[in-house]
Structure formats: structure tokens, C-alpha cells
Design a protein around this motif. Structure first.
Motif, PDB file in Angstrom:
ATOM      1  N   VAL A  87       0.842  -1.142  -0.068  1.00 13.73           N
ATOM      2  CA  VAL A  87       0.045  -0.108  -0.010  1.00 13.73           C
ATOM      3  C   VAL A  87       0.904   1.251  -0.063  1.00 13.73           C
ATOM      4  N   GLY A  88       0.403   2.392  -0.814  1.00 15.58           N
ATOM      5  CA  GLY A  88       1.283   3.604  -0.721  1.00 15.58           C
ATOM      6  C   GLY A  88       0.533   4.538   0.442  1.00 15.58           C
ATOM      7  N   LEU A  89       0.907   5.734   0.399  1.00 10.90           N
ATOM      8  CA  LEU A  89       0.275   6.632   1.314  1.00 10.90           C
ATOM      9  C   LEU A  89       0.654   8.118   0.862  1.00 10.90           C
ATOM     10  N   ALA A  90      -0.437   8.942   1.602  1.00 10.13           N
ATOM     11  CA  ALA A  90      -0.077  10.477   1.165  1.00 10.13           C
ATOM     12  C   ALA A  90      -0.288  11.085   2.569  1.00 10.13           C
ATOM     13  N   ILE A  91       0.474  12.059   2.805  1.00 10.51           N
ATOM     14  CA  ILE A  91       0.307  12.687   4.250  1.00 10.51           C
ATOM     15  C   ILE A  91       0.515  14.302   3.989  1.00 10.51           C
ATOM     16  N   SER A  92       0.039  15.057   4.847  1.00  9.52           N
ATOM     17  CA  SER A  92       0.209  16.430   4.874  1.00  9.52           C
ATOM     18  C   SER A  92       0.770  16.661   6.635  1.00  9.52           C
ATOM     19  N   HIS A  93       1.980  17.379   6.491  1.00 10.35           N
ATOM     20  CA  HIS A  93       2.485  17.555   7.545  1.00 10.35           C
ATOM     21  C   HIS A  93       3.347  18.563   7.830  1.00 10.35           C
ATOM     22  N   GLU A  94       2.779  19.591   8.777  1.00 10.34           N
ATOM     23  CA  GLU A  94       3.592  20.967   8.938  1.00 10.34           C
ATOM     24  C   GLU A  94       3.868  21.529   7.728  1.00 10.34           C
ATOM     25  N   GLY A  95       2.670  21.611   6.883  1.00  9.56           N
ATOM     26  CA  GLY A  95       2.499  22.456   5.671  1.00  9.56           C
ATOM     27  C   GLY A  95       3.320  21.802   4.596  1.00  9.56           C
ATOM     28  N   VAL A 133       4.198   8.496  -0.907  1.00 11.43           N
ATOM     29  CA  VAL A 133       5.008   7.404  -0.987  1.00 11.43           C
ATOM     30  C   VAL A 133       4.315   6.303  -1.798  1.00 11.43           C
ATOM     31  N   LEU A 134       5.063   5.907  -2.822  1.00 14.76           N
ATOM     32  CA  LEU A 134       4.627   5.291  -3.967  1.00 14.76           C
ATOM     33  C   LEU A 134       5.671   4.043  -4.139  1.00 14.76           C
ATOM     34  N   PRO A 135       5.109   2.727  -4.854  1.00 11.91           N
ATOM     35  CA  PRO A 135       6.069   1.559  -4.818  1.00 11.91           C
ATOM     36  C   PRO A 135       7.168   1.848  -5.907  1.00 11.91           C
ATOM     37  N   GLY A 136       8.047   0.823  -5.913  1.00 13.46           N
ATOM     38  CA  GLY A 136       9.103   0.990  -6.991  1.00 13.46           C
ATOM     39  C   GLY A 136       8.571   0.436  -8.477  1.00 13.46           C
ATOM     40  N   PRO A 137       8.124  -0.626  -8.602  1.00 15.58           N
ATOM     41  CA  PRO A 137       8.023  -1.137  -9.788  1.00 15.58           C
ATOM     42  C   PRO A 137       6.780  -0.152 -10.661  1.00 15.58           C
ATOM     43  N   PRO A 138       7.329   0.125 -11.876  1.00 14.53           N
ATOM     44  CA  PRO A 138       6.697   0.918 -12.416  1.00 14.53           C
ATOM     45  C   PRO A 138       5.091   0.580 -12.642  1.00 14.53           C
ATOM     46  N   ARG A 139       5.049  -0.633 -13.065  1.00 17.17           N
ATOM     47  CA  ARG A 139       3.540  -1.197 -13.314  1.00 17.17           C
ATOM     48  C   ARG A 139       2.332  -1.044 -11.994  1.00 17.17           C
ATOM     49  N   GLU A 140       3.211  -0.847 -10.850  1.00 15.35           N
ATOM     50  CA  GLU A 140       2.564  -0.640  -9.635  1.00 15.35           C
ATOM     51  C   GLU A 140       2.411   1.152  -9.454  1.00 15.35           C
ATOM     52  N   MET A 141       3.728   1.693  -9.777  1.00 15.78           N
ATOM     53  CA  MET A 141       3.715   3.011  -9.261  1.00 15.78           C
ATOM     54  C   MET A 141       2.798   4.049  -9.979  1.00 15.78           C
ATOM     55  N   LYS A 142       2.978   3.657 -11.667  1.00 14.06           N
ATOM     56  CA  LYS A 142       2.064   4.677 -12.417  1.00 14.06           C
ATOM     57  C   LYS A 142       0.624   4.551 -12.105  1.00 14.06           C
ATOM     58  N   PRO A 143      -0.058   3.530 -11.924  1.00 14.59           N
ATOM     59  CA  PRO A 143      -1.407   3.499 -11.732  1.00 14.59           C
ATOM     60  C   PRO A 143      -1.892   4.060 -10.385  1.00 14.59           C
ATOM     61  N   MET A 144      -0.935   3.719  -9.452  1.00 10.64           N
ATOM     62  CA  MET A 144      -1.239   4.273  -7.941  1.00 10.64           C
ATOM     63  C   MET A 144      -0.962   5.812  -8.128  1.00 10.64           C
ATOM     64  N   PHE A 145      -0.008   6.379  -8.924  1.00 16.48           N
ATOM     65  CA  PHE A 145       0.160   7.827  -8.893  1.00 16.48           C
ATOM     66  C   PHE A 145      -1.185   8.344  -9.648  1.00 16.48           C
ATOM     67  N   THR A 146      -1.513   7.745 -10.989  1.00 14.48           N
ATOM     68  CA  THR A 146      -2.576   8.498 -11.604  1.00 14.48           C
ATOM     69  C   THR A 146      -3.965   8.309 -11.078  1.00 14.48           C
ATOM     70  N   ASP A 147      -4.034   7.251 -10.473  1.00 14.33           N
ATOM     71  CA  ASP A 147      -5.606   7.011  -9.977  1.00 14.33           C
ATOM     72  C   ASP A 147      -5.527   7.283  -8.358  1.00 14.33           C
ATOM     73  N   LYS A 148      -4.613   7.323  -7.864  1.00 16.18           N
ATOM     74  CA  LYS A 148      -4.930   7.478  -6.340  1.00 16.18           C
ATOM     75  C   LYS A 148      -4.111   8.959  -5.925  1.00 16.18           C
ATOM     76  N   ALA A 149      -2.789   9.172  -6.171  1.00 16.86           N
ATOM     77  CA  ALA A 149      -1.829  10.046  -5.625  1.00 16.86           C
ATOM     78  C   ALA A 149      -2.665  11.414  -6.270  1.00 16.86           C
ATOM     79  N   LYS A 150      -2.604  11.569  -7.537  1.00 17.17           N
ATOM     80  CA  LYS A 150      -2.883  12.700  -8.116  1.00 17.17           C
ATOM     81  C   LYS A 150      -4.244  13.148  -7.651  1.00 17.17           C
ATOM     82  N   PRO A 151      -5.019  12.591  -7.545  1.00 21.92           N
ATOM     83  CA  PRO A 151      -6.476  13.043  -7.188  1.00 21.92           C
ATOM     84  C   PRO A 151      -6.339  13.745  -5.733  1.00 21.92           C
TER      85      PRO A 151
END
Lengths: 428, 428
Positions: free
Chosen positions: B135-143, B148-166
């Protein structure tokens, strides 16, 4: 020794290019026994670049820079490094002559900004640029080492290999245990099958280490050991190489890092043998790879790219009935691969004739799937063989793998014929 | 907003893989109007990773991590980030269920180390991994923002596009403008001459920005502007493109990022025009680049690699007196380039015939210097033109630049003939 690689260029931060320079340098430094602890990318901005240099100075003994030494105003690497080190810059006369000659050879006036490309830092060793204009440099300062290289890989790679690496070996690596490596090159076998074959060997030992990796249709196994001298290292590496060769005798084609086409070109040139090619789906890639090797003109006579069916008939005498009609085998067939190899050999009057015909994709063609390829090998006074390939991947992968496959078959034929190979390392 | 990308993984520092994740994320962030100021690569080492995070906190508002969130002991990214932020970690139940389901679906027992892959930092937003386990994660801390995303591109790219970007758009980018760009592609002109021509324009304005760079024998200019909408950006970018086109009308061949051969293939295929090639020193590279483009089979008929003088005579009717004798112009000459272009056009019965003959090096040949190349362009019912090139660089550079040069001349001929171009963007 701890190293950091700093790649300079806004185009990297915009994602316009991938940082392949960092990969190349990391491989090279590992081979020298130098540990890369950080890679940094920073844009064409003097303040941020100087900040990055300060950070790197605090955590590395050797800092390599790539990029930012061209003629334009946003090329700032040498200026930023000089400022950080508190040193001056001057125009190196030899580098300036090199730039001047470039323009005068072309009869083009040199614009003033090009003088920048001859700048070096005070008391540094200029690194001449044989494939471009901007001079690089290497410098030792307060116990740390700095190497500045160009950004374009075709300039950076030869400058590192031919100029920076010897400088490092003489100035920075005088008393390290050196890491020695051999690159074992394989053809005609995929990475996972090769690893399956070597898995017991890989797990059974730590020294030398065994690291397989695949690249552009070839598989390389790097074997490495640290030793106080070259000869001690080679004792261990040669023994391991023989073990690996005994497991995969039909696929190990070299123990230096050269492409298969170079082995073939040198071998055939030495033996006075000649080859010609007929290419359909690869459209010139096979001949392009052979002629990429210096010296190929003594063994490669030429060939024909028969992309259309008309060219196949007209220049290579493929019978019309092979190509047209409901029962015809079609352009992508064993029959056509055989005719192409034999006919190009006859036309060019060479010892061997190679052919490739297939569906490179994207999409199927003539009711045949993308990736179906036939390769043919004809020989003067010898048998003609045709091999069927079922390749995966995109258009580019299929084309490259087809080229590697016929080169492998030609190499096997030379091996089978017991043709005397040139002395180890000849022409390398 | 300033961003830094931290890729975690010793395999990057050894050069075993290239940092394509940084390129992907840089492109994505630029499209969101976020400025990437640094990319950092650090190994699987907790202390050095924490140092890198401290540095990044001091210079970026948003830090993206890739890699180091798998099941093994040296996967340390979440732990190091939690330590730096002074926060705890816990097993996210949904992520744990996802890992459990993976193993139970396969009937394989889950080993304990896989629980690590469900770890998240206290008060962060877990980013589910649809194509992998960690699992990845996103966090706001002190401004500041951390993703945090995985290393393998086939996991990182969809996680960024579908989860982290929104997540970024909702939490971090509430009032930013988007960066829009156009890539202007040039041929037949070098980087420094192009910049000389555009220098007033480059210095005269900040918005849109103008950034030229060179790559493999072509020059690209990226023009970019931030705007609240696509249409407002295009108003500015189109106007600047027209200004640049008016300065260099003969060299700007496209306003999208495609190679020249693609423009030519699509244009000629659309117009029903055909071409064939005769190559000497480039040995198939020209034809290889044309046939690398899908759809080339409808405009490229084939050609001949006439590497030896015998092939030039036999297949392309080059008169013997051009090639042999003390006063012969020789294989590398205007005369031979002309015959090659005309004869291959006749043989293949195409609208255009292209030829290349030269000295690719290394070393001179026939008393002619490496880099001297003649390129020929013949046309059905048209004039044959021959151009002399004096190229620098190694064998590969000279070959590639020769190919680009004749492609440029063919493109110019199509322009001069006023042949109707396919609709903007057709086939792209």
C-alpha cells in the motif's frame, strides 16, 4: 570511496529525457569498486546547483557531473563548481583550437557563445571531447575529486571511458582493492532460461559474484571479484567462466563486452569470408547493425531491402506463385525466406546469404500474427536453413530480436564449420 | 509549488535499472503545474534515506518517494519517513486484507514479512495498490506534502494516476494553474545556430518560456505557459509558435514530439507517393529508420545497400570509370551519389530515390576524410540534387546525421512541391 553523481539539466526535471547518464556512470563506477551513494538531478540554476554541490561535498569523496557545459547561457556547471571551490576559470587553448577548427572546417563563423565550451577550472586536468565541442575536466581539491562531463551520452560516454576513468585510476584509486569484472555475452537464449541454467551456480557462491542482465535482445552475465592484482582476479574469473561455458557452450559467444555482430565481423574478415543480406520486415536494421562495426566493409558486400512484393520478385527472383493467390505461402513463409537468402547470396556472390521476412506489427498482416518471422541462412556449397521465430513485444522489439536471431544462426554456422577464430581480443 | 522526487533503491545506484520513475513523475508533475527542483536517488539504507528526507524538507513543499515499500528487510521508506516526521506506523486493515486475499487466492501461505506491505503512517491517507501488494500513502505534515509510491513502474504509475494525483488535486493544489507545453521540432539546423536565431525572442520574454535542446541529430524547442485553461494556454502558445515559424520557416517541421521520418511516412502515404533508397556508408540505417514507422509499407518500396563497389556497379549501374582509375571521382563523390539516387528510383519505380555515400570512419578512406558524405535526391520527372556534408563525430554520429540530412532534404522537397499535408495530428 563514496561517490555522488550530479546530473544537471532542466530537461531531466521536466521528464523530457530519462537519466541514462546516471545509470551508465553507476555501472562504470561499480566496476571500479567505487560505491555510488547518491544520484542527484538539479536544473540549470546556479544557486540550486551550488547548493547541491555543497551537500554532495559533505557526503561524498568523488562527485561526477554530467551536463551544463554547452555554449548556451543556462549551461552553468563549470561556473558553479568553480564558485563552490573558490577557483577561477580560463579558456583552455587546446579546447579552444578544437572549437575553432570545428567551425572553420565547416566554413561557418563561430559565434561568441561557443568560447564557453573551452572553459576549464584553474589547476584542473582538461578532458578533451572527441565527439563534441565542450571540454570536460577533472580536479582534486581538498581531498575530494570532481569530474565534469558533458550531458549528451554520445559525448559523455567516450569522455568518461577514455579520459576520466584513466584519470581516476591514476589520481584517486591508487590504493583501493580493485574490482575486476568479466562480461560474458550470450546469444540465442533468453534471460530467464539462462538464469534457470545458472541458478545453482549463482546461489552456491559469493565470490566471484554472478549478475545476469538482459539488454536489447542479448543477455550479459557480469562476473566480478575484488583482488589486489589483475592476475589474481583473472585466475578466479577464468575458472568461473569455464564452468559457465560448460553449462551453456552453444550460447556464450564472448567474454568481453562486444555485440555479436562485432564478433562475426572480425571473425569473417579475418577468415576472408563474405556475407550479404535480404531484409523485408527489418527493413535494413540487420545491415545497419553489421555496418555499424568498423572493418565490416571487408566482409559485408551489400544487400537488398525488399519491402514490397514487387522488389522481392524483381530483385530476388521470388516466384510470383509464392506471393499471390489463395494457396500461396505468402511473403512471410519458409519458402520465401529460403529464396531470399539463396538469391541475395547469388546476386552478391558471397559465402553466406541471410534473410529475414516476417510481421513486425503493430497488428497482424496477410492473416499472420505480429511476431511471426522466418529467417534464412544460405551458404556457398552448403545447406540452406530456415528458422521460424514467434516473437513477443512491440514493433521495435520484434525487429531487433529478428536481427539478433539471424546473427546468432550465422555465428553458430561459423562455429560448426570450425573456422579458425582470430586471436583473442584481436580488433577489440 | 516546489517538488522533489526521492527514488529509493540500491539497484538504481548500481545502474541495474534506469530511473524511469523519476521521468514519469516529472512529466506528470509538470502537467499539474508543479515545479520539480530536484530528483534524488538513495540506496536501501535508513540513515542515508533519513538524511535525504531532511535535505528535501528544507527545499521542497512536496516530496514524492518511489520504492522501498516491499516485504523485505531492506524496504525502509515508510519507516524512515515516519521517523523523520516523528509519527508512528500501523497496519492498515484494508491493505492487510488485500495482501491476505492475494495469498489465499493462490493457495499459498503468507509469510510474516508480507505484513510490512500493509503498513501506513499515522493520520495518512492509504493509497491502495491495484496492481501489486504494497500500500502507498499520502500525508500532509507541517505545511508540506509527502507521497509514498511503490518502485515497480507497473504499480507506481497506476497508483500515482488513480490515487495520488486526485489526492494532490484535492489537498495540495487547490489554487494552482496548469502548465501547458508544445514541442516544436526542427531539422536541418544545429542547436547553437537555432538559438542564435531565437536569442532575441528567448531574452525578450518570460511567458511562454522557450527552451531549446538537441537530441540525436534533431533539435527540439519546448514552449510552455501556465494558464487556468487549455484554450487560454493555446492562444499564447500558438501565437509564439507562429513567431518562431516566421523566423525559421524552413526548419520547423512539426509542433508535436515526433521524429522527422514519421512526418515523411505519414505525408507520403497520405499523398500516395513512394520512395526507395541506395545506401553505402549508412549501410541500411536510413531504410531502418523509415521502416521503423508503422505504415511505412505503403510508401517505402525497398532499396539497396551497395556497400562494395561491385554492388554499386552490378545493382545500380554505377559506371566503372567513376570508381576505378587515378582520375575517377571515386565511390564517395557527387557523381556516384547522383547515379545511386537515380538508379534506385528507376529500379524500384518510385516517385523519389534517395542515396547516401560517404566516409563514416573511423579513419579516412580513398584519400577522403571521415565525415565527408554526399547525399542524393532524385525525383520522377524532377531534378536530381546532390548535397555535400562535412560531418563531425564518431562513426555512429556520422551515420545518424547523414540519415537525418537526407530525410530533411526529402521533407523540403515535399514542402516545395506544395504536396498537401495530412490533417494536423493525423496518424499521431
Amino acid at each position: 570511496m563514496k561517490a555522488e553523481i550530479i546530473a544537471v539539466g532542466t530537461e531531466l526535471l521536466l521528464g523530457q529525457i530519462v537519466n541514462s547518464n546516471a545509470q551508465f556512470l553507476s555501472i562504470e563506477l561499480a566496476a571500479l569498486g567505487i560505491d555510488v551513494y547518491f544520484q542527484t538531478v538539479v536544473g540549470d540554476n546556479s544557486i540550486r546547483l551550488q547548493e547541491a554541490i555543497e551537500i554532495a561535498k559533505g557526503r561524498a569523496d568523488l562527485i561526477l557531473f554530467t551536463g551544463g557545459i554547452g555554449p548556451t547561457e543556462d549551461d552553468l556547471t563549470k561556473e558553479a563548481l568553480a564558485a563552490t571551490l573558490g577557483r577561477g576559470l580560463y579558456i583552455d587553448q587546446m579546447a579552444m583550437d578544437h572549437v575553432d577548427r570545428f567551425f572553420s572546417d565547416r566554413g561557418v563563423p563561430m559565434t561568441e557563445n561557443n568560447r564557453k565550451q573551452a572553459l576549464v577550472i584553474d589547476d584542473s586536468a582538461p578532458l578533451p571531447n572527441e565527439t563534441g565541442l565542450a571540454v570536460g575536466l577533472a580536479i582534486s581539491h581538498e581531498g575530494k575529486y570532481y569530474v565534469v562531463l558533458p550531458g549528451p551520452p554520445r559525448e559523455m560516454k567516450p569522455m568518461f571511458t577514455d579520459k576520466a576513468k584513466p584519470w581516476l585510476q591514476q589520481n584517486a584509486l591508487t590504493d583501493e582493492m580493485t574490482l575486476y569484472s568479466k562480461m560474458l555475452k550470450f546469444a540465442g537464449i533468453g534471460e530467464s532460461l539462462l538464469e534457470d541454467n545458472l541458478i545453482d551456480l549463482i546461489h552456491g557462491q559469493n565470490d566471484p559474484t554472478i549478475a545476469p542482465y538482459a539488454k536489447e535482445g542479448e543477455v550479459t552475465v557480469r562476473i566480478s571479484t575484488k583482488a589486489p592484482s589483475y592476475s589474481e582476479a583473472m585466475l578466479k574469473l577464468d575458472a568461473l567462466e569455464e564452468q559457465i561455458r560448460s553449462i551453456l557452450p552453444e550460447h556464450l559467444y564472448a567474454s568481453v563486452d562486444v555485440p555479436l555482430e562485432k564478433i562475426i565481423v572480425d571473425w569473417m574478415a579475418d577468415a576472408g569470408l563474405t556475407v550479404s543480406c535480404a531484409e523485408s520486415c527489418t527493413g535494413g536494421l540487420l545491415m545497419g547493425s553489421i555496418t555499424g562495426i568498423p572493418g565490416s566493409s571487408s566482409m559485408f558486400m551489400g544487400g537488398i531491402v525488399c519491402y514490397s512484393n514487387e522488389m522481392k520478385q524483381k530483385l530476388l527472383n521470388v516466384p510470383r506463385e509464392y506471393l499471390e493467390g489463395p494457396d500461396a505461402p505468402g511473403a512471410v513463409s519458409r519458402e520465401v525466406a529460403e529464396v531470399l537468402a539463396e538469391q541475395v547470396r547469388l546476386t552478391a556472390d558471397t559465402d553466406f546469404g541471410l534473410s529475414i521476412t516476417g510481421v513486425a506489427g503493430p497488428g497482424d498482416s496477410e492473416r499472420k500474427p505480429a511476431g511471426l518471422v522466418y529467417i534464412g541462412l544460405a551458404e556457398r556449397n552448403g545447406k540452406t536453413e530456415v528458422f521460424e521465430l514467434k516473437l513477443k513485444g512491440n514493433r521495435e522489439n520484434i525487429r531487433i530480436r529478428s536481427v539478433k536471431a539471424i546473427l546468432y544462426r550465422l555465428w553458430r554456422r561459423l562455429v560448426e564449420r570450425n573456422i579458425e577464430a582470430p586471436p583473442e581480443g584481436a580488433g577489440l
